[in-house]
Design an enzyme around this catalytic site. Structure first.
Site, PDB file in Angstrom:
ATOM      1  N   ASP A 139     -17.959 -22.797  42.899  1.00 31.11           N
ATOM      2  CA  ASP A 139     -18.691 -21.544  43.098  1.00 31.11           C
ATOM      3  C   ASP A 139     -18.695 -20.758  41.798  1.00 31.11           C
ATOM      4  O   ASP A 139     -17.640 -20.495  41.214  1.00 31.11           O
ATOM      5  CB  ASP A 139     -18.063 -20.729  44.224  1.00 31.11           C
ATOM      6  CG  ASP A 139     -19.035 -19.701  44.780  1.00 31.11           C
ATOM      7  OD1 ASP A 139     -20.250 -19.958  44.760  1.00 31.11           O
ATOM      8  OD2 ASP A 139     -18.579 -18.630  45.218  1.00 31.11           O
ATOM      9  N   GLU A 211     -21.132 -13.450  51.256  1.00 32.62           N
ATOM     10  CA  GLU A 211     -21.750 -13.452  49.931  1.00 32.62           C
ATOM     11  C   GLU A 211     -23.037 -14.259  50.019  1.00 32.62           C
ATOM     12  O   GLU A 211     -23.025 -15.429  50.422  1.00 32.62           O
ATOM     13  CB  GLU A 211     -20.801 -14.047  48.868  1.00 32.62           C
ATOM     14  CG  GLU A 211     -19.628 -13.118  48.565  1.00 32.62           C
ATOM     15  CD  GLU A 211     -18.769 -13.561  47.377  1.00 32.62           C
ATOM     16  OE1 GLU A 211     -18.881 -14.736  46.961  1.00 32.62           O
ATOM     17  OE2 GLU A 211     -18.009 -12.722  46.862  1.00 32.62           O
ATOM     18  N   GLU A 213     -25.752 -16.400  48.571  1.00 34.05           N
ATOM     19  CA  GLU A 213     -25.831 -17.282  47.400  1.00 34.05           C
ATOM     20  C   GLU A 213     -26.838 -18.398  47.646  1.00 34.05           C
ATOM     21  O   GLU A 213     -27.223 -18.666  48.788  1.00 34.05           O
ATOM     22  CB  GLU A 213     -24.455 -17.931  47.122  1.00 34.05           C
ATOM     23  CG  GLU A 213     -23.323 -16.924  46.972  1.00 34.05           C
ATOM     24  CD  GLU A 213     -22.040 -17.522  46.398  1.00 34.05           C
ATOM     25  OE1 GLU A 213     -22.090 -18.639  45.840  1.00 34.05           O
ATOM     26  OE2 GLU A 213     -20.997 -16.853  46.505  1.00 34.05           O
ATOM     27  N   ASP A 245     -20.792 -17.575  51.162  1.00 33.97           N
ATOM     28  CA  ASP A 245     -19.407 -17.742  50.717  1.00 33.97           C
ATOM     29  C   ASP A 245     -18.577 -16.635  51.377  1.00 33.97           C
ATOM     30  O   ASP A 245     -18.270 -15.609  50.774  1.00 33.97           O
ATOM     31  CB  ASP A 245     -19.371 -17.638  49.181  1.00 33.97           C
ATOM     32  CG  ASP A 245     -17.965 -17.761  48.623  1.00 33.97           C
ATOM     33  OD1 ASP A 245     -17.110 -18.354  49.291  1.00 33.97           O
ATOM     34  OD2 ASP A 245     -17.743 -17.255  47.501  1.00 33.97           O
ATOM     35  N   ARG A 249     -11.755  -9.846  51.611  1.00 32.44           N
ATOM     36  CA  ARG A 249     -11.512  -9.085  50.380  1.00 32.44           C
ATOM     37  C   ARG A 249     -10.070  -8.634  50.226  1.00 32.44           C
ATOM     38  O   ARG A 249      -9.560  -8.531  49.100  1.00 32.44           O
ATOM     39  CB  ARG A 249     -12.442  -7.864  50.339  1.00 32.44           C
ATOM     40  CG  ARG A 249     -13.917  -8.187  50.395  1.00 32.44           C
ATOM     41  CD  ARG A 249     -14.336  -9.098  49.258  1.00 32.44           C
ATOM     42  NE  ARG A 249     -15.784  -9.318  49.274  1.00 32.44           N
ATOM     43  CZ  ARG A 249     -16.382 -10.212  48.502  1.00 32.44           C
ATOM     44  NH1 ARG A 249     -15.678 -10.954  47.666  1.00 32.44           N
ATOM     45  NH2 ARG A 249     -17.686 -10.380  48.556  1.00 32.44           N
ATOM     46  N   GLN A 252      -8.119 -11.586  49.190  1.00 34.20           N
ATOM     47  CA  GLN A 252      -8.547 -11.900  47.831  1.00 34.20           C
ATOM     48  C   GLN A 252      -7.862 -10.995  46.800  1.00 34.20           C
ATOM     49  O   GLN A 252      -7.377 -11.463  45.771  1.00 34.20           O
ATOM     50  CB  GLN A 252     -10.067 -11.749  47.739  1.00 34.20           C
ATOM     51  CG  GLN A 252     -10.671 -12.157  46.407  1.00 34.20           C
ATOM     52  CD  GLN A 252     -12.197 -12.005  46.401  1.00 34.20           C
ATOM     53  OE1 GLN A 252     -12.809 -11.710  47.430  1.00 34.20           O
ATOM     54  NE2 GLN A 252     -12.811 -12.198  45.250  1.00 34.20           N
ATOM     55  N   LYS A 265     -11.259 -17.411  50.469  1.00 33.93           N
ATOM     56  CA  LYS A 265     -12.609 -17.945  50.504  1.00 33.93           C
ATOM     57  C   LYS A 265     -12.708 -19.353  51.081  1.00 33.93           C
ATOM     58  O   LYS A 265     -13.814 -19.810  51.355  1.00 33.93           O
ATOM     59  CB  LYS A 265     -13.201 -17.946  49.087  1.00 33.93           C
ATOM     60  CG  LYS A 265     -13.592 -16.547  48.608  1.00 33.93           C
ATOM     61  CD  LYS A 265     -13.978 -16.562  47.148  1.00 33.93           C
ATOM     62  CE  LYS A 265     -14.495 -15.217  46.685  1.00 33.93           C
ATOM     63  NZ  LYS A 265     -15.894 -14.971  47.084  1.00 33.93           N
ATOM     64  N   THR A 269     -17.403 -21.879  54.479  1.00 33.18           N
ATOM     65  CA  THR A 269     -18.577 -21.637  53.637  1.00 33.18           C
ATOM     66  C   THR A 269     -19.765 -22.214  54.392  1.00 33.18           C
ATOM     67  O   THR A 269     -19.797 -23.417  54.663  1.00 33.18           O
ATOM     68  CB  THR A 269     -18.437 -22.351  52.273  1.00 33.18           C
ATOM     69  OG1 THR A 269     -17.205 -21.940  51.652  1.00 33.18           O
ATOM     70  CG2 THR A 269     -19.600 -22.020  51.355  1.00 33.18           C
ATOM     71  N   GLU A 386     -20.131  -4.701  47.569  1.00 35.67           N
ATOM     72  CA  GLU A 386     -20.975  -3.865  46.717  1.00 35.67           C
ATOM     73  C   GLU A 386     -21.688  -2.779  47.512  1.00 35.67           C
ATOM     74  O   GLU A 386     -21.741  -1.624  47.099  1.00 35.67           O
ATOM     75  CB  GLU A 386     -22.035  -4.729  46.023  1.00 35.67           C
ATOM     76  CG  GLU A 386     -21.501  -5.613  44.935  1.00 35.67           C
ATOM     77  CD  GLU A 386     -22.623  -6.436  44.320  1.00 35.67           C
ATOM     78  OE1 GLU A 386     -23.422  -5.871  43.564  1.00 35.67           O
ATOM     79  OE2 GLU A 386     -22.712  -7.640  44.633  1.00 35.67           O
TER      80      GLU A 386
HETATM   81 MN    MN Z   1     -19.008 -16.591  45.879  1.00 35.44          MN
END
Ligand code: MN
Length: 440
Positions: A139, A211, A213, A245, A249, A252, A265, A269, A386
């Site tokens: 990734d 996420e 992607e 993904d 948090r 993480q 993570k 996925t 975000e």
């Molecule tokens: Mn990612």
């Protein structure tokens, strides 16, 4: 090596499969993405091609003698790996043949059309599987907008670390927990450190995120010790799908130093079922992101004029959220963000070149995640981290619910499509995942 535009991209061509001619549909004649599926009551996995709301059985078509000799064996496998390994010349021959078989102009009513028709199944009646045997998953972190926004939360003075503009940052992910769209995602347990507690605790994540992607599926790949130059990387990129993904948090932020993401993570996925080939996306190639003034030029092994000219992809990507309350009320999913893959700082070819630049070997079916696709505008942010500034500014949904991070019962839906005047719109389909409560 660019695939030149040819009759498979001709926007005026229609399919005799009527549902493929819907101008808003994801799978017109010009797309022809590959997937792997099972029909009900069978265990056999077979390769199919999406056309409108149908799937065309390539194993059956091969046994009927409809598929070119050189790709027939690869089309009869239970995964796309062998087809991916064959490379662009064979991919081009297969795409041309599929376009011919499914085109209204090239396959008029008659015995040939009847033979193809017998190998169609309705997509809603089949079960899609992860399309390749993915041995390796890497990734990346290729959106400078994502990296800068996330970095600014932790390091307001230097959001982007000094290596970012030189090295396509990535980490080795976990291939075994790649799951098909629609597979529920169980909230993971993990070790996390609350700011007001002296010691970490082990409990369900409180900040589960998605996420948005793209997944790039590798074609032939390279022998150990033989790097792929950036100018040759296209020969090793079979196609793309959507990828989520999933990220915890809080886990993480406690575990990521010094070796990067790990259990935050690798619990799941999700990938979408249909792999849209780079050949289908050829009309939607775009210039690589032009670097802001003052940014360094890529080092020579990551620089190629052709890649700079059209190594980007003009693909719109969006995230939608459907909460359990919205579902119960019969409401439709709410769009959280919309961005474009052309805003990525590094191209897919640069990721391939970088990954192999030390001699590391990529294999057919390997997946390269792009990293969260975020653009310059807040509304184009591809994750909740975000959008809610680390959970400090919860979103308000149209029904009044708020979200800092995902709750149990939430379903995240990723979508993607490419459109441009003079070409048929093509889509990536959907990648869905419903959050289930943590296990005991
Ligand atoms: Mn990612």
């Amino acid at each position: 090596m660019a695939t030149l535009l040819n009759s498979t991209h001709d926007p005026n061509r229609l399919s005799w499969v009527e549902s493929a001619n819907d101008s808003e549909g994801d799978f017109p004649l010009q797309n022809l993405p590959f997937g792997v599926y099972q029909t009900s009551g069978t265990e056999t996995a077979r390769i199919g091609v999406a056309i409108g709301d149908q799937v065309f059985d390539l194993a059956g078509a091969s046994s009927d003698g409809l598929i070119p000799d050189e790709v027939r064996r690869a089309c009869c496998q239970p995964s796309l790996n062998a087809l991916m390994a064959l490379g662009p010349t064979n991919w081009t021959a297969l795409r041309a043949r599929l376009s011919e078989l499914l085109g209204a102009d090239t396959c008029p009513p008659g015995p040939l059309r009847d033979a193809v028709w017998r190998r169609l199944s309705t997509q809603t009646a089949v079960r899609m599987l992860v399309p390749a045997r993915v041995e390796n998953f890497t990734d990346f972190y290729a959106s400078s907008f994502h990296a800068a926004t996330v970095g600014s939360m932790f390091r307001p003075d230097s959001p982007l670390l000094p290596n970012y503009k030189w090295v396509p940052i990535g980490y080795h992910g976990r291939a075994s927990s790649i799951i098909m769209s629609g597979t529920p995602v169980r909230r993971p347990l993990g070790q996390l450190k609350l700011p007001d507690q002296p010691a970490p605790v082990f409990c369900p994540t409180r900040s589960l995120d998605y996420e948005l992607e793209l997944a790039a599926y590798i074609g032939p790949g390279n022998p150990l010790g033989s790097p792929i130059p950036v100018a040759r990387a296209r020969e090793h990129l079979f196609g793309v799908s959507l990828l989520n993904d999933w990220s915890a948090r809080d886990i993480q932020s406690w575990e990521y130093q010094p070796l990067g993401p790990f259990l935050a993570k690798n619990f799941a996925t999700s990938v979408s079922p249909w792999v849209v080939t780079l050949a289908a996306l050829e009309p939607f190639r775009a210039p690589a992101l032009s670097r802001p003034a003052g940014d360094p030029a890529p080092l020579p092994h990551l620089a190629d004029p052709g890649d700079q000219a059209d190594g980007g992809l003009d693909v719109v990507l969006e995230t939608l959220l459907l909460t359990s309350r919205m579902r119960a009320a019969g409401e439709s999913a709410h769009r959280l963000s919309q961005g474009n893959f052309s805003a990525m700082y590094w191209t897919l070819a640069q990721m391939v070149a970088h990954h192999t630049s030390n001699g590391c070997n990529l294999r057919p079916g390997d997946v390269l995640g792009s990293g969260t696709v975020s653009g310059p505008e807040p509304a184009s942010s591809g994750c909740l981290l975000e959008l809610t500034r680390g959970g400090t500014r919860p979103l308000t949904l149209p029904n009044g619910e708020t979200r800092a991070f995902l709750q149990d019962g939430d379903e995240v839906i990723l979508r993607g499509f490419a459109q441009k005047p003079g070409f048929r719109r093509i889509g990536l389909g959907e990648c869905r995942g419903l959050i289930q409560p943590a296990g005991a």
